[in-house]
Motif scaffolding. Structure first.
Motif, mmCIF file in Angstrom:
data_model
loop_
_atom_site.group_PDB
_atom_site.id
_atom_site.type_symbol
_atom_site.label_atom_id
_atom_site.label_comp_id
_atom_site.label_asym_id
_atom_site.label_seq_id
_atom_site.Cartn_x
_atom_site.Cartn_y
_atom_site.Cartn_z
ATOM 1 N N GLY A 137 7.699 14.702 3.952
ATOM 2 C CA GLY A 137 6.254 14.528 3.837
ATOM 3 C C GLY A 137 5.740 13.474 4.787
ATOM 4 N N GLY A 138 6.441 12.333 4.877
ATOM 5 C CA GLY A 138 6.026 11.274 5.784
ATOM 6 C C GLY A 138 6.090 11.696 7.237
ATOM 7 N N LEU A 139 7.093 12.507 7.595
ATOM 8 C CA LEU A 139 7.179 12.979 8.973
ATOM 9 C C LEU A 139 5.988 13.859 9.314
ATOM 10 C CD1 LEU A 139 8.909 13.192 11.578
ATOM 11 C CD2 LEU A 139 9.812 15.322 10.637
ATOM 12 N N GLN A 140 5.609 14.742 8.390
ATOM 13 C CA GLN A 140 4.499 15.643 8.684
ATOM 14 C C GLN A 140 3.169 14.899 8.764
ATOM 15 O OE1 GLN A 140 4.780 19.867 7.222
ATOM 16 N NE2 GLN A 140 6.020 18.886 5.631
ATOM 17 N N ALA A 141 3.098 13.739 8.137
ATOM 18 C CA ALA A 141 1.880 12.930 8.243
ATOM 19 C C ALA A 141 1.802 12.184 9.568
ATOM 20 C CB ALA A 141 1.816 11.936 7.081
ATOM 21 N N SER A 142 2.880 12.213 10.352
ATOM 22 C CA SER A 142 2.878 11.466 11.618
ATOM 23 C C SER A 142 3.470 12.289 12.757
ATOM 24 C CB SER A 142 3.663 10.155 11.457
ATOM 25 O OG SER A 142 4.930 10.378 10.877
ATOM 26 N N LEU A 143 3.294 13.612 12.706
ATOM 27 C CA LEU A 143 3.877 14.470 13.738
ATOM 28 C C LEU A 143 3.352 14.145 15.128
ATOM 29 C CD1 LEU A 143 4.109 18.059 12.158
ATOM 30 C CD2 LEU A 143 5.975 16.549 12.822
ATOM 31 N N GLN A 144 2.057 13.753 15.212
ATOM 32 C CA GLN A 144 1.511 13.472 16.535
ATOM 33 C C GLN A 144 2.214 12.293 17.193
ATOM 34 O OE1 GLN A 144 0.010 12.827 13.712
ATOM 35 N NE2 GLN A 144 -1.287 11.016 13.787
ATOM 36 N N ASP A 145 2.815 11.411 16.378
ATOM 37 C CA ASP A 145 3.507 10.261 16.939
ATOM 38 C C ASP A 145 4.803 10.656 17.645
ATOM 39 O OD1 ASP A 145 1.689 8.218 15.945
ATOM 40 O OD2 ASP A 145 2.417 8.795 13.969
ATOM 41 N N LEU A 146 5.341 11.842 17.333
ATOM 42 C CA LEU A 146 6.536 12.294 18.041
ATOM 43 C C LEU A 146 6.237 12.514 19.526
ATOM 44 C CD1 LEU A 146 8.162 14.797 15.501
ATOM 45 C CD2 LEU A 146 8.591 12.351 15.809
ATOM 46 N N GLN A 147 5.013 12.934 19.838
ATOM 47 C CA GLN A 147 4.656 13.074 21.245
ATOM 48 C C GLN A 147 4.621 11.713 21.941
ATOM 49 O OE1 GLN A 147 4.518 15.405 23.311
ATOM 50 N NE2 GLN A 147 3.560 14.367 25.053
ATOM 51 N N THR A 148 4.172 10.687 21.226
ATOM 52 C CA THR A 148 4.191 9.336 21.788
ATOM 53 C C THR A 148 5.621 8.904 22.061
ATOM 54 O OG1 THR A 148 2.205 8.819 20.505
ATOM 55 C CG2 THR A 148 3.417 6.961 21.422
ATOM 56 N N LEU A 149 6.536 9.159 21.116
ATOM 57 C CA LEU A 149 7.942 8.831 21.320
ATOM 58 C C LEU A 149 8.502 9.553 22.537
ATOM 59 C CD1 LEU A 149 7.671 7.745 18.368
ATOM 60 C CD2 LEU A 149 9.902 8.764 17.905
ATOM 61 N N LEU A 167 0.829 -1.207 0.000
ATOM 62 C CA LEU A 167 0.000 0.000 0.000
ATOM 63 C C LEU A 167 0.860 1.253 0.000
ATOM 64 C CD1 LEU A 167 -2.982 1.043 0.214
ATOM 65 C CD2 LEU A 167 -2.559 1.271 2.680
ATOM 66 N N ALA A 168 1.946 1.231 0.787
ATOM 67 C CA ALA A 168 2.896 2.347 0.890
ATOM 68 C C ALA A 168 2.217 3.663 1.263
ATOM 69 C CB ALA A 168 3.693 2.492 -0.405
ATOM 70 N N PRO A 169 1.564 3.733 2.431
ATOM 71 C CA PRO A 169 0.952 5.002 2.832
ATOM 72 C C PRO A 169 1.997 5.977 3.371
ATOM 73 C CG PRO A 169 0.644 3.382 4.562
ATOM 74 C CD PRO A 169 1.338 2.674 3.417
ATOM 75 N N THR A 170 1.805 7.240 3.091
ATOM 76 C CA THR A 170 2.676 8.263 3.665
ATOM 77 C C THR A 170 2.495 8.280 5.181
ATOM 78 O OG1 THR A 170 2.469 9.598 1.672
ATOM 79 C CG2 THR A 170 3.229 10.719 3.651
ATOM 80 N N GLY A 171 3.609 8.300 5.912
ATOM 81 C CA GLY A 171 3.531 8.347 7.367
ATOM 82 C C GLY A 171 3.425 6.983 8.016
ATOM 83 N N TYR A 172 3.884 5.923 7.341
ATOM 84 C CA TYR A 172 3.839 4.581 7.927
ATOM 85 C C TYR A 172 4.952 4.341 8.934
ATOM 86 C CZ TYR A 172 4.407 -0.494 8.289
ATOM 87 O OH TYR A 172 4.556 -1.775 8.770
ATOM 88 N N ALA A 173 6.157 4.797 8.649
ATOM 89 C CA ALA A 173 7.344 4.313 9.361
ATOM 90 C C ALA A 173 7.356 4.650 10.841
ATOM 91 C CB ALA A 173 8.604 4.860 8.680
ATOM 92 N N VAL A 174 6.947 5.853 11.225
ATOM 93 C CA VAL A 174 7.064 6.237 12.641
ATOM 94 C C VAL A 174 6.087 5.444 13.516
ATOM 95 C CG1 VAL A 174 6.940 8.127 14.295
ATOM 96 C CG2 VAL A 174 7.978 8.507 12.057
ATOM 97 N N PRO A 175 4.777 5.379 13.218
ATOM 98 C CA PRO A 175 3.919 4.532 14.045
ATOM 99 C C PRO A 175 4.295 3.061 13.974
ATOM 100 C CG PRO A 175 2.699 5.396 12.159
ATOM 101 C CD PRO A 175 3.991 6.141 12.216
ATOM 102 N N ALA A 176 4.785 2.591 12.831
ATOM 103 C CA ALA A 176 5.248 1.206 12.746
ATOM 104 C C ALA A 176 6.446 0.989 13.644
ATOM 105 C CB ALA A 176 5.598 0.854 11.303
#
Length: 568
Positions: free
Chosen positions: A432-444, A403-412
């Motif tokens: 682009g992928g980082l901006q799709a998963s910015l909220q996950d940085l708070q989880t980290l 599927l290759a969705p943008t923003g997969y790597a950080v939550p994975a």
């Protein structure tokens, strides 16, 4: 015990230690039950999409079934990306949704085309059967995601029923292995230029060690799809590289020139074969071994020989195969191909413009990581650079390539580090992928998760720009124009995450991954840095970029000239 309690007890009984979730009204009772159940807990994300992608990564990193939970309506809809990732890459996962009394989002129907099966529970008495069936179904045959939708009324209904034991399904009954072996031995013996193609199915079957032993013993020349790259040591002497649109140039040359191609565990989608299958191994007879009858029927219609086999039986089959005997000319050609292209940076752009090469970055990154590191790719150009150059030894290397969705790597990476807390975990993303998963940085940051987020910042969607170069007269609409990137150093500081900026490849070292917590590593890449090489969508490798020199055209078409018409 009520229905919510039963769900929690069932998951604990199946060995689930953690459920990825986002809070919502119609799943609140199940999350509460999980919190009260000894031996299991929940892990909360700021978006159900992140929870689903983290659950998808559980199997990829630890070979355990991941579980994600969400509320109905928009929460359940946000799971779709994760369900689709698991579907396209044959990853077993369980998705559980709550449903309100009035529900306008039919998640079971929405997910049905991308799930092995969806269940709608109507009464608590059905919970034992449905949950047990869903769990078992995720791993039977070709693995995949299963969804169970549970109304709040069922969650509150009393349940006084036992938890059913898992039904351990044996591998699919084997056909006559002797017959398949005889067919393959004759198939390979008739050729002068044999080649093996490994697909992701060999990794799913858990037989990578036996396969590597066979490859090492018989020196069978082979190439691989991206989904198979984590199944073997890339130092194996007969390995030639990954194939496909963004594959290794030498591996694609080998594929073009072979006359017998044995495919193990690949569905041969368009990313591998191109839009015109006539250009895929054009002079070869092809035999495909896989578990999925539907995929095999599709390939048989293209004239391929096929054998349906649960690849868990592959070691027994390999024991009956006679090592193919390539001609001296073919052997020497593959040796030269390997020396010329495997692990080589052939990017002409970086050399011509004297800018940092992403391929040099990945090569240096590989050397700085622990041999058992978990490395996760995102999508777009950064994924291509990673999979084109990363040299895998014992590392875990994966991405949601189907599927290759943008923003997969950080939550994975979050899902992976929770399963493998003692291993280095690296997420490779683009801006682009980082901006799709910015909220996950708070989880980290909140959990101090030891994840290194490596960001290739080229200030835009690089792979889309490359497509626009070829098809839109260099107009970068929505990929460069009206696109922006924040100051990543300030972003890291806002979340309290360590930060490092890389301008030269010599700055990359093992110390970056020993911070004891999360770190964001920004790598500045030229905005118009392309993915090289790239094969056209139709699969004509003679037209790839960067353009082949006269010497390369002669080398690449040594046995099968590039100017020959494609077979009908």
């Amino acid at each position: 015990m009520n229905g919510a309690d039963y769900v929690a007890a069932f998951l604990r009984h199946r060995g689930v230690g953690r459920v990825h979730c986002t809070a919502g009204i119609s799943c609140a009772l199940m999350i509460d039950a999980i919190a009260r159940q000894p031996g299991i807990d929940y892990f909360t994300h700021f978006n159900e999409r992140s929870a689903a992608l983290a659950a998808d990564a559980v199997w990829r990193s630890a070979r355990r079934i991941g579980v994600a939970m969400a509320s109905g309506g928009p929460g359940a809809a946000n799971l779709i990306s994760g369900i689709a990732c698991a579907c396209h890459d044959s990853v077993p996962a369980l998705f559980i949704t709550g449903r309100a009394a009035i529900e306008r989002t039919p998640i079971a129907a929405m997910a049905a085309p991308i799930a092995k099966k969806t269940f709608e529970v109507t009464c608590a008495a059905d919970l034992p059967r449905i949950l047990a069936e869903a769990w078992d179904l995720a791993t039977v045959g070709r693995p995949g995601p299963v969804l169970v939708d549970i109304p709040v009324a069922v969650q509150t209904e009393p349940v006084d029923l036992p938890i059913l034991p898992p039904q351990i399904a044996p591998p699919l009954p084997p056909p006559e292995l002797d017959e398949i072996a005889a067919t393959l031995n004759a198939f390979l013996a008739e050729g002068a230029r044999p080649l093996l193609l490994l697909g992701g199915g060999v990794g799913q079957a858990g037989i990578a060690t036996a396969l590597a032993d066979w490859l090492r013993r018989d020196r069978v020349p082979f190439v691989a799809s991206w989904s198979a790259l984590a199944c073997f040591d890339h130092d194996l002497p007969s390995y030639l590289g990954a194939i496909g649109r963004h594959g290794n140039r030498g591996a694609n040359f080998a594929l073009w020139n072979c006359d017998r191609l044995l495919v193990l565990g690949s569905r041969l989608d368009a990313n591998l074969r191109g839009s015109d299958p006539r250009y895929f191994a054009p002079s070869a007879r092809i035999h495909v071994i896989d578990i999925d009858p539907a995929d095999l029927a599709r390939l048989a219609a293209d004239g391929y020989q096929t054998s349906c086999l649960d690849l868990r039986y592959l070691p027994q089959l390999l024991d009956q195969l006679t090592a193919p005997q390539p001609t001296r000319a073919w052997h020497d050609y593959l040796e030269e191909t390997r020396a010329r292209y495997l692990g080589r940076d052939i990017s002409t752009f970086a050399q011509t413009h004297r800018v940092l090469s992403p391929y040099a970055v990945i090569r240096r990154l590989t050397k700085g990581l622990a041999l058992d590191a978990v490395v996760i790719g995102d999508c777009g150009a950064n994924l291509c650079w990673l999979f084109q150059m990363f040299h895998r030894r014992r590392h875990s290397l994966f991405a949601a390539g189907g599927l290759a969705p943008t923003g997969y790597a950080v939550p994975a990476a979050i899902g992976a580090v929770l399963e493998q807390p003692r291993r280095q975990v690296v997420a490779v993303v683009g801006d682009g992928g980082l901006q799709a998963s910015l909220q996950d940085l708070q989880t980290l940051a909140y959990h101090r998760l030891g994840i290194a987020v490596v960001v290739f910042n080229n200030n835009g969607y690089g792979l889309i720009k490359q497509y626009q170069d070829q098809n839109c007269d260099n107009r970068y609409e929505a990929s460069g124009r009206l696109y922006s990137v924040p100051d990543l150093e300030r972003i890291a500081a806002a979340f309290g995450i360590a930060y490092r900026k890389i301008d030269h490849v010599e700055q990359i070292g093992a110390d970056m991954f020993l911070t004891g917590g999360p770190i964001l590593i920004e790598i500045g890449i030229a905005e118009d840095m392309p993915v090289e090489p790239q094969v056209p969508a139709d699969g004509q490798i003679s037209h790839q970029s960067p353009a082949l020199s006269d010497d390369e055209r002669a080398f690449g078409g040594r046995f099968v000239p590039f100017d020959r018409p494609a077979p009908c």
